[in-house]
Design a protein around this motif. Structure first.
Motif, short mmCIF file in Angstrom:
data_model
loop_
_atom_site.label_atom_id
_atom_site.label_comp_id
_atom_site.label_asym_id
_atom_site.label_seq_id
_atom_site.Cartn_x
_atom_site.Cartn_y
_atom_site.Cartn_z
N VAL A 13 35.83 52.86 28.57
CA VAL A 13 35.94 52.56 27.13
C VAL A 13 34.55 52.29 26.54
O VAL A 13 33.59 52.03 27.27
N ASP A 14 34.46 52.35 25.21
CA ASP A 14 33.19 52.07 24.53
C ASP A 14 32.88 50.57 24.52
O ASP A 14 31.75 50.15 24.70
N ILE A 15 33.94 49.81 24.25
CA ILE A 15 33.75 48.35 24.12
C ILE A 15 34.91 47.65 24.83
O ILE A 15 36.07 48.05 24.68
N ALA A 16 34.58 46.60 25.61
CA ALA A 16 35.62 45.79 26.26
C ALA A 16 35.52 44.37 25.73
O ALA A 16 34.41 43.82 25.61
N PHE A 17 36.66 43.78 25.38
CA PHE A 17 36.69 42.38 24.93
C PHE A 17 37.38 41.54 26.00
O PHE A 17 38.43 41.94 26.52
N GLU A 18 36.81 40.39 26.30
CA GLU A 18 37.49 39.45 27.19
C GLU A 18 37.86 38.22 26.36
O GLU A 18 36.99 37.56 25.80
N ALA A 19 39.17 37.94 26.26
CA ALA A 19 39.65 36.81 25.45
C ALA A 19 40.53 35.90 26.31
O ALA A 19 41.63 35.51 25.92
N ILE A 20 40.04 35.60 27.51
CA ILE A 20 40.76 34.71 28.42
C ILE A 20 39.83 33.57 28.87
O ILE A 20 40.16 32.39 28.75
N GLY A 21 38.65 33.97 29.38
CA GLY A 21 37.70 32.97 29.88
C GLY A 21 37.83 32.77 31.37
O GLY A 21 37.79 31.65 31.87
N ASN A 22 37.97 33.91 32.09
CA ASN A 22 38.22 33.86 33.53
C ASN A 22 37.20 34.79 34.22
O ASN A 22 37.03 35.94 33.78
N PRO A 23 36.50 34.32 35.26
CA PRO A 23 35.48 35.16 35.90
C PRO A 23 36.01 36.52 36.34
O PRO A 23 35.33 37.54 36.21
N LYS A 24 37.25 36.54 36.84
CA LYS A 24 37.81 37.79 37.35
C LYS A 24 38.06 38.78 36.20
O LYS A 24 37.74 39.97 36.31
N THR A 25 38.62 38.29 35.11
CA THR A 25 38.92 39.21 34.00
C THR A 25 37.64 39.61 33.26
O THR A 25 37.59 40.69 32.68
N LEU A 26 36.63 38.75 33.31
CA LEU A 26 35.33 39.15 32.73
C LEU A 26 34.78 40.34 33.51
O LEU A 26 34.32 41.32 32.94
N GLN A 27 34.86 40.26 34.84
CA GLN A 27 34.38 41.36 35.68
C GLN A 27 35.24 42.61 35.44
O GLN A 27 34.71 43.72 35.28
N ASN A 28 36.56 42.41 35.40
CA ASN A 28 37.47 43.54 35.16
C ASN A 28 37.17 44.23 33.83
O ASN A 28 37.14 45.46 33.75
N ALA A 29 36.96 43.42 32.80
CA ALA A 29 36.68 43.99 31.47
C ALA A 29 35.39 44.81 31.53
O ALA A 29 35.34 45.94 31.02
N PHE A 30 34.36 44.25 32.16
CA PHE A 30 33.09 44.97 32.29
C PHE A 30 33.31 46.29 33.03
O PHE A 30 32.75 47.34 32.67
N ASP A 31 34.15 46.26 34.06
CA ASP A 31 34.39 47.45 34.88
C ASP A 31 35.17 48.54 34.16
O ASP A 31 35.31 49.64 34.68
N THR A 32 35.73 48.23 32.97
CA THR A 32 36.43 49.29 32.23
C THR A 32 35.46 50.11 31.38
O THR A 32 35.87 51.12 30.79
#
Ligand code: APR
Length: 342
Positions: free
Chosen positions: A233-252
């Motif tokens: 994707v062009d842009i990923a947003f993380e709206a949870i505040g969790n290290p794992k989902t931050l990494q997952n969002a970056f990986d998209t």
């Protein structure tokens, strides 16, 4: 006047009679009509996160109401004005404020944290950042706008600068994430929404998401998203505040993509910056919203472009505020509101 008083962590709020606030020169007293409940309050009540003003304190940073006392120096408001009250007040004179970035003011003051907030019949606030609300918008809807819509607006429009045709992923479709979905869809982006609760994903679909994914159904949800988007994707947003989902969002993200961090994460992250350099990735933060954006958001509500009704899960009277917090703890709804009147 009646107010819900916070005496310290792990105690119920107590409804008590307290003296009415009096406005100083540049302040107004607002009769609160509605005040949104926020998870931030649970940090103070359940998890011992300290408030800046020591208890006893009136919590509540998402109020909306009607101006009924005006300080002598106030020029922008008059008695009877219906107003949105920002959650945070800026000083107006630090470098950030003077460069139009009041949301990261050096000495910002938060309602229901540094000063008494909106779980009360009246609240006294600085007048300069309040926004006037037209007659035809219910103030209960504006209580939702003050934080849960304005924060996503700033993230999508000002920070990530989402454009029509962009493909984005949104991790977390709670009170904040659902409005990233909604606002990015209005802008014209294709939105892929991720959560672990199906009802949140159904709501995301209703508010504009093209694709919804329950992360629990995939070994690697980021990989799935890269597959669905021809490389990311062009842009990923993380709206949870969790290290794992931050990494997952970056990986998209595709090469050259942007991660916009909206969730509050206090934990440290192990992060490889190889890709950041090699693929020219960007990582940006987003906090709150600037006062200048509130009238724009109110206008989107007025023109029915933003669906606020869909966000309100429950309303409680002030006397039932502890039950309202129990409802919030259950994780059921999106936004819960305390109604003072009407
Ligand atoms: N993967 C995907 N979604 C998840 C995961 C996960 N591992 N864990 C939780 N979620 C979802 C929840 O199901 C919920 O829908 O994230 C959402 C979080 O939403 P809320 O609890 O309603 O929190 P919200 O008020 O939206 O705030 C989110 O933004 O501004 C910040 O401080 C705020 O860090 C917080 C974040």
């Amino acid at each position: 006047m009646k107010a819900a008083i916070f005496y310290g962590p792990n105690q119920k709020l107590r409804i008590e009679e307290v003296s009415e606030p009096v406005p100083s020169d540049n302040e107004v007293v607002v009769k609160v009509v509605a005040c949104g409940l926020c998870h931030t309050d649970l940090h103070y009540i359940d998890h011992g996160v300290p408030t800046f003003k020591k208890p006893p304190l009136i919590l509540g940073h998402e109020p909306a109401g009607i101006v009924y006392k005006v300080g002598r120096g106030v020029r922008n408001l008059k008695e009877g004005d219906r107003v949105l009250i920002p959650a945070v007040f800026s000083c107006g004179s630090c470098r950030a404020c003077r460069t139009g970035r009041e949301n990261i003011c050096d000495t910002m003051v938060m309602l229901g944290n540094n000063i008494d907030g909106g779980y009360a019949e009246n609240v006294v606030v600085p007048a300069k950042d309040l926004a006037i609300v037209p007659e035809d918008i219910p103030l209960s809807e504006i209580a939702v706008v003050a934080d849960a819509v304005s924060t996503p607006f700033h993230a999508v429009v000002n920070r990530a600068k989402v454009k029509a045709g962009d493909v984005i992923s949104v991790f977390g479709c709670g009170g904040v994430g659902i409005n990233i979905v909604q606002i990015a869809s209005i802008v014209g982006a294709k939105v892929i929404a991720v959560d672990i609760v199906d009802s949140k994903l159904e709501k995301a679909k209703k508010l504009g998401a093209s694709i919804t994914l329950n992360a629990n159904n995939y070994d690697n949800v980021a990989k799935e998203i890269r597959k669905l988007t021809d490389g990311g994707v062009d842009i990923a947003f993380e709206a949870i505040g969790n290290p794992k989902t931050l990494q997952n969002a970056f990986d998209t993200l595709r090469r050259g993509g942007t991660l916009c961090v909206v969730g509050y994460c206090s934990q440290k992250l192990e992060w490889s910056f190889t890709k950041v350099m090699y693929y020219e990735m960007q990582i940006i933060g987003s906090l709150g919203c600037r006062p200048v954006d509130y009238p724009k958001i109110i206008n989107l509500v007025k023109e029915n472009k933003l669906n606020i009704k869909e966000l309100i899960s429950a309303k409680f009277p002030l006397d039932k505020i502890n039950e309202a917090f129990d409802f919030l703890r259950s994780g059921e709804g999106l936004r819960t509101i305390i109604m003072m009147s009407g």
